[in-house]
Design a protein around this motif. Structure first.
Motif, short mmCIF file in Angstrom:
data_model
loop_
_atom_site.label_atom_id
_atom_site.label_comp_id
_atom_site.label_asym_id
_atom_site.label_seq_id
_atom_site.Cartn_x
_atom_site.Cartn_y
_atom_site.Cartn_z
N PRO A 89 0.80 -1.23 0.00
CA PRO A 89 0.00 0.00 0.00
C PRO A 89 0.84 1.29 0.00
N LYS A 90 1.99 1.27 0.64
CA LYS A 90 2.79 2.49 0.69
C LYS A 90 3.29 2.88 -0.70
N ALA A 91 3.78 1.93 -1.46
CA ALA A 91 4.23 2.22 -2.83
C ALA A 91 3.05 2.67 -3.69
N PHE A 92 1.91 2.04 -3.51
CA PHE A 92 0.72 2.41 -4.27
C PHE A 92 0.32 3.85 -3.96
N MET A 93 0.37 4.22 -2.70
CA MET A 93 -0.02 5.58 -2.30
C MET A 93 1.00 6.62 -2.72
N GLU A 94 2.26 6.22 -2.87
CA GLU A 94 3.26 7.16 -3.38
C GLU A 94 3.06 7.41 -4.87
N ILE A 95 2.65 6.39 -5.60
CA ILE A 95 2.41 6.55 -7.03
C ILE A 95 1.14 7.37 -7.26
N PHE A 96 0.08 7.03 -6.55
CA PHE A 96 -1.20 7.73 -6.68
C PHE A 96 -1.41 8.59 -5.43
N SER A 97 -0.83 9.77 -5.46
CA SER A 97 -0.91 10.64 -4.29
C SER A 97 -2.32 11.20 -4.15
N GLY A 98 -2.66 11.52 -2.93
CA GLY A 98 -3.97 12.07 -2.65
C GLY A 98 -4.17 12.17 -1.15
#
Length: 142
Positions: A89-98
């Motif tokens: 999830p951390k890498a996913f959230m870094e790619i798709f910021s929000g």
């Protein structure tokens, strides 16, 4: 009636497993707090759509193999984001910021169903690309 080829059988097995894992993973999350989230809700719905498309590809594979490969490739693309979000999830959230309401844990999360789902979706995607690139599709040229 023609006897199905080995390629078609492996493709059908891959679609069956990917669909089962996809729907199982999504339906388990649907009734939880994650199911209504601004980010996870659409990811879960996309994964459910992917599971349905895997079943559609399974039904079509023996009659229209190239169409089945295209459908399964779309299903894989719809399924990947939820698996990536579940496992990393951390890498996913870094790619798709929000604006995220929860801070993700650091590192890899060993969710076996998500890992299996990602693996089978990847296998089906590779088989789909291979069969779309092959001019004869999932069957030998006649």
């Amino acid at each position: 009636m023609k006897i199905p080829e080995l390629k078609q059988i492996w493709f059908a097995i891959g679609c069956t497993l990917a669909a089962g894992i996809s729907l199982s993973q999504s339906l388990d999350m649907l009734g939880t707090e994650e199911g209504g989230g601004a980010l996870t809700g659409p990811l879960i719905r996309a994964n459910i759509a992917g599971g349905g498309l895997y079943f559609m590809a399974l039904l079509v594979v023996f009659f229209r193999p190239r169409t089945a490969a295209g459908i399964a490739l779309l299903a894989s693309v719809l399924s990947f984001p939820l698996y990536i979000y579940t496992v990393e999830p951390k890498a996913f959230m870094e790619i798709f910021s929000g604006p995220y309401s929860v801070h993700p844990p650091n590192g890899f999360i060993a969710d076996s169903w998500a890992i299996w789902g990602f693996g089978w979706s990847l296998i089906v995607a590779v088989l789909s690309l291979w069969n779309l690139a092959d001019k004869s599709g999932l069957s030998k040229s006649r």
